[in-house]
Design a protein around this motif. Sequence first.
Motif, PDB file in Angstrom:
ATOM      1  N   GLN A  23       0.823  -1.206   0.000  1.00 17.02           N
ATOM      2  CA  GLN A  23       0.000   0.000   0.000  1.00 17.02           C
ATOM      3  C   GLN A  23       0.866   1.268   0.000  1.00 17.02           C
ATOM      4  O   GLN A  23       0.797   2.120   0.867  1.00 17.02           O
ATOM      5  N   LEU A  24       1.653   1.404  -1.074  1.00 14.52           N
ATOM      6  CA  LEU A  24       2.533   2.549  -1.252  1.00 14.52           C
ATOM      7  C   LEU A  24       2.010   3.447  -2.358  1.00 14.52           C
ATOM      8  O   LEU A  24       1.551   2.956  -3.393  1.00 14.52           O
ATOM      9  N   TRP A  57      -2.633  -9.755   0.131  1.00 16.61           N
ATOM     10  CA  TRP A  57      -1.631  -9.476   1.152  1.00 16.61           C
ATOM     11  C   TRP A  57      -1.125  -8.042   1.036  1.00 16.61           C
ATOM     12  O   TRP A  57      -0.869  -7.557  -0.071  1.00 16.61           O
ATOM     13  N   VAL A  58      -0.970  -7.403   2.182  1.00 19.83           N
ATOM     14  CA  VAL A  58      -0.383  -6.067   2.234  1.00 19.83           C
ATOM     15  C   VAL A  58       0.908  -6.144   3.042  1.00 19.83           C
ATOM     16  O   VAL A  58       1.217  -7.150   3.679  1.00 19.83           O
ATOM     17  N   MET A  59       1.673  -5.056   3.024  1.00 18.91           N
ATOM     18  CA  MET A  59       2.896  -5.001   3.813  1.00 18.91           C
ATOM     19  C   MET A  59       2.590  -4.391   5.183  1.00 18.91           C
ATOM     20  O   MET A  59       1.526  -3.802   5.402  1.00 18.91           O
ATOM     21  N   ASP A  60       3.515  -4.538   6.113  1.00 19.56           N
ATOM     22  CA  ASP A  60       3.366  -3.970   7.449  1.00 19.56           C
ATOM     23  C   ASP A  60       4.589  -3.115   7.758  1.00 19.56           C
ATOM     24  O   ASP A  60       5.496  -3.529   8.473  1.00 19.56           O
ATOM     25  N   HIS A  61       4.609  -1.929   7.171  1.00 21.87           N
ATOM     26  CA  HIS A  61       5.697  -0.972   7.393  1.00 21.87           C
ATOM     27  C   HIS A  61       5.107   0.393   7.708  1.00 21.87           C
ATOM     28  O   HIS A  61       4.008   0.732   7.252  1.00 21.87           O
ATOM     29  N   LEU A  62       5.852   1.175   8.463  1.00 24.15           N
ATOM     30  CA  LEU A  62       5.462   2.552   8.758  1.00 24.15           C
ATOM     31  C   LEU A  62       6.054   3.523   7.751  1.00 24.15           C
ATOM     32  O   LEU A  62       5.688   4.695   7.731  1.00 24.15           O
ATOM     33  N   LEU A  63       6.957   3.022   6.944  1.00 26.75           N
ATOM     34  CA  LEU A  63       7.540   3.788   5.847  1.00 26.75           C
ATOM     35  C   LEU A  63       7.817   2.836   4.698  1.00 26.75           C
ATOM     36  O   LEU A  63       7.652   1.621   4.840  1.00 26.75           O
ATOM     37  N   ASP A  65       3.195   8.317   0.746  1.00 29.74           N
ATOM     38  CA  ASP A  65       2.021   7.825   1.460  1.00 29.74           C
ATOM     39  C   ASP A  65       2.158   6.321   1.691  1.00 29.74           C
ATOM     40  O   ASP A  65       2.406   5.548   0.759  1.00 29.74           O
ATOM     41  N   THR A  66       1.981   5.909   2.953  1.00 25.60           N
ATOM     42  CA  THR A  66       2.063   4.498   3.330  1.00 25.60           C
ATOM     43  C   THR A  66       0.925   4.224   4.309  1.00 25.60           C
ATOM     44  O   THR A  66       1.007   4.604   5.476  1.00 25.60           O
ATOM     45  N   LEU A  67      -0.125   3.593   3.847  1.00 25.51           N
ATOM     46  CA  LEU A  67      -1.306   3.365   4.675  1.00 25.51           C
ATOM     47  C   LEU A  67      -1.023   2.338   5.769  1.00 25.51           C
ATOM     48  O   LEU A  67      -0.320   1.347   5.544  1.00 25.51           O
ATOM     49  N   GLU A  68      -1.605   2.566   6.955  1.00 30.06           N
ATOM     50  CA  GLU A  68      -1.432   1.615   8.060  1.00 30.06           C
ATOM     51  C   GLU A  68      -2.153   0.314   7.721  1.00 30.06           C
ATOM     52  O   GLU A  68      -3.286   0.306   7.253  1.00 30.06           O
ATOM     53  N   SER A  69      -1.499  -0.800   8.019  1.00 27.88           N
ATOM     54  CA  SER A  69      -1.929  -2.073   7.449  1.00 27.88           C
ATOM     55  C   SER A  69      -3.201  -2.654   8.064  1.00 27.88           C
ATOM     56  O   SER A  69      -4.097  -3.102   7.325  1.00 27.88           O
ATOM     57  N   TRP A  70      -3.324  -2.691   9.385  1.00 29.61           N
ATOM     58  CA  TRP A  70      -4.494  -3.317   9.992  1.00 29.61           C
ATOM     59  C   TRP A  70      -5.763  -2.518   9.696  1.00 29.61           C
ATOM     60  O   TRP A  70      -6.829  -3.095   9.429  1.00 29.61           O
ATOM     61  N   LEU A  99      -7.225 -12.601   3.914  1.00 34.05           N
ATOM     62  CA  LEU A  99      -6.487 -11.346   4.015  1.00 34.05           C
ATOM     63  C   LEU A  99      -5.386 -11.440   5.056  1.00 34.05           C
ATOM     64  O   LEU A  99      -5.568 -12.053   6.125  1.00 34.05           O
ATOM     65  N   GLY A 100      -4.231 -10.828   4.743  1.00 34.57           N
ATOM     66  CA  GLY A 100      -3.151 -10.865   5.715  1.00 34.57           C
ATOM     67  C   GLY A 100      -1.996  -9.959   5.337  1.00 34.57           C
ATOM     68  O   GLY A 100      -2.039  -9.229   4.343  1.00 34.57           O
TER      69      GLY A 100
END
Length: 300
Positions: free
Chosen positions: A12-13, A36-42, A50-55, A70-71
Motif C-alpha cells: 500500500q505505497l 496481502w499487504v505489507m506492514d511498514h510505517l515507511l 504515502d504508506t497506509l497503516e496495514s491493519w 487477508l493478511g
Amino acid sequence: MTGLGFGLFQPQLKTDVASMISAAQAAEAYGFDSFWVMDHLLAPGAPPCDTLESWTLLTALATSTSTLRLGHLVGCAPFRHPSLLAKMAATFDRVSGGRLELGLGWGSVESELTAFGFEPGSRRERSEALAETLQILDLMFAGDPFDFAGKHFTLAGAYGLPRPVQPRIPVHIGGGGKQLTMPLVRAYADWWNCVGSARDRLDELAPLRGTARISAQYAVGLVHDEADRDAVAARIARRMPVAAWGQPLVGTPAELVSLFETERARGVELAVVRFDDFGSPDTLRRFGTEVISPLRERSS
C-alpha cells in the motif's frame, strides 16, 4: 499432488484506500485465494511517500470483499505488544468472518524500528521475542485467564475475549534464515513463507520447516503481447530486483502455467505474486482466467 493456491501481494505505497479496495475486489473476482499487504510505517529504501497503516486498511478490505482471505506479508511483531496484537487479530477475524491469515516476522529493517522509536535489540533478541509472542497469541486466542513469564514479556491474569471465529488462525512466518527463522517455523507456523530472495534455496530449507505448508513469493511479469516481452522483463528487473525478489517468472499465460506447475512440484502450495505492472485490471483478469483457472482444473 496438491493444488496450488494464489495470493496477490499489493503493498500500500503511493496509493489510496479506494484503489486498494478495487484491487482486492478484482483479485476476488478473478480467482485469487488471498490478498496481502505489507506492514511498514515507511517505504523501506524509498523516499517518503504515502504508506497506509496495514491493519486499518485490511479492515476496510474485509468489509469490501466476501471470500478473499487477508493478511500481511508479513506483520512486523515488534510494532505491537502481543496482547494488543492478539486482540486486533481476534477482532479482525470477527470483522472478516474468519478470513485472517496471520503473517508474522521478527522485524528485519532495523533502521525503521529505530526511526519510529522501537528499541530493535539484536536480531536474536527479536527472534526470541517473536517466539514469546506466538506463545502468547495461542493463550489469548484460547480465551481463558493465564499468566505468562518470559524473557521479553510478562502477563498476569490476562485473557483474550472474544475468541477468533476460526478454531485456529493460520500463522505464516516469513523468511529464510536457518538460525533465527526456520526454528520458529518448525515450532509455531502453519505456513512457511519463503521470501523471493531465498527461493533458490527452497529445496535446502524446506526440510527445516517441520509440518508447515509452503508458500513462496514471486515477481511475475505477464507478457500480454510477444512484442512487449523485453519491456516486461526490463520493468520487472527495475521494480523488483533479483536480490530482493529472486529470479522473476516472465512469460505468456501458457508459459506461466508451466512455470507454476514446476513450483507446485517443488512442494509450494501457495504462490504469492507481485506483478511487474503492479496488478492492472487486465493483468489480474488474464492471470485469473488463463493461469489460475487452468492450474485449478489440472489439480482437480
